[in-house]
Design an enzyme around this catalytic site. Sequence first.
Site, short mmCIF file in Angstrom:
data_model
loop_
_atom_site.label_atom_id
_atom_site.label_comp_id
_atom_site.label_asym_id
_atom_site.label_seq_id
_atom_site.Cartn_x
_atom_site.Cartn_y
_atom_site.Cartn_z
CB CYS A 1 -0.93 -0.02 1.22
SG CYS A 1 -1.79 1.52 1.54
CB CYS B 1 0.20 1.87 4.03
SG CYS B 1 -1.51 1.37 3.81
#
Length: 334
Positions: free
Chosen positions: A229, A232
Amino acid sequence: MKKLVCLLLLSVGFSFAQTTAKGKVKFSAKIENRNSDTLTIYGPNKFKQVIPVNKKGVFESTFEVTDGLHQFSDGSESSLMYLRGGDELTLKLDAKDFDETIVYSGKGAKESNFLAQKALSDEKFEMELEALLEKDEATFKAALEAKGKEDLAKLESAGLDEKLVSLLKPRIAQEGMMLTQYYNQKAAAKKVEGTASPSFDYENHKGGKTKLENLRGKYVYIDVWATWCGPCRAEIPHLKKVEEKYHGKNIEFVSISVDVDKDHEKWQKFVVDKELGGIQLFADKNWNSDFIKAFGINAIPRFLLIDPSGKVVKADAPRPSSNALVELLDTLVK
C-alpha cells in the site's frame, strides 16, 4: 500531495481509458527548497521517468510519453499533470509550499495549471469536509453535489484539450462517489466510539502473539496497513516522528499488517529493512480477520485510537501526517 480529495482522485489510478497516442515531451523543473535530487514522473502503462537534478539545479529531460494524465513526485509530495507528445513544459515551485506554488509555462501549460488549481480547490473543500461530516447526510450530499457541479462547469469552460476533459469528467463523478463512501465510513465509525473495542490476538514480529488486552492501561494508536500500500508507506516517516514524540508516555503504537499469508516473509523483511518501530503485528486472516471486519475496514491506511480501559476513542483517527493527530494526543497522553 497528501490532500484527501487528491488521494481519492489518484486512487482511481490510470484505470480510465486513455489515448494511445505517443510523442516526445521536453520537460524541465526548477524547485526551490527541494526535498530530493530526483523527480519521478509516473503515467499510463506503468510509465516511470526518473529525472536527476543537474549542476544548475534544474530537473531537465526529453522523453516519450503516452498522452494523458501523469503524476510527478519529489519523494515527499506529488501532483497530477497532463502530458502529450510535442509539449515543452516548464515547472516552477517551492517545496515548502508545494501545491500553492505550482506554476507551469510553455506549450501544454494550460492543462497542467488547471490540474494544479483544481488540487487547491479540492484542498479548500477538504478543509470544510470535517465540519460537513458533523452535519446530517442531506447537508453533506448537497455540498458534495454543489462541488461536483462547480468542478464540471470549470472543466467545460476552461478551453482544455478535449482528451483531458473526457478523462476528467468520469473522475469528477468517481470522486463524488468515493467521498460519499468516505462519509458513510465516518458515520459508521462514530457509532462505535465510546464502546468497548473488539479485540485481536495477532502474531508479533518479535515473537509470540499480542492481544489488545495486553496493552490495557495505555492508549493504543493502531495503524492498519500492508506492504503493498503506497499511501500506507507514505505515512511511515510521519508515524516514526509521532512515536518519537510520545516515547515513554502512556501510549503504545501498534501496526497491524493485512498482507496475505504468501507475503508473510515480505512483511517480516519490510519491518526489518525499514526499521519500523512500535508493535508490529500480522493479522491472522488479512481483510477477513474478525478485528478488521468489526471496524468495517475496507480501505487502508486506517487508524484507530483505543483508550486505556479498552474503549474506542476514534474509530477513524487522524493520520500521522495530520496535525490533528498531535493535537488530539496532546489532550490525552501524559
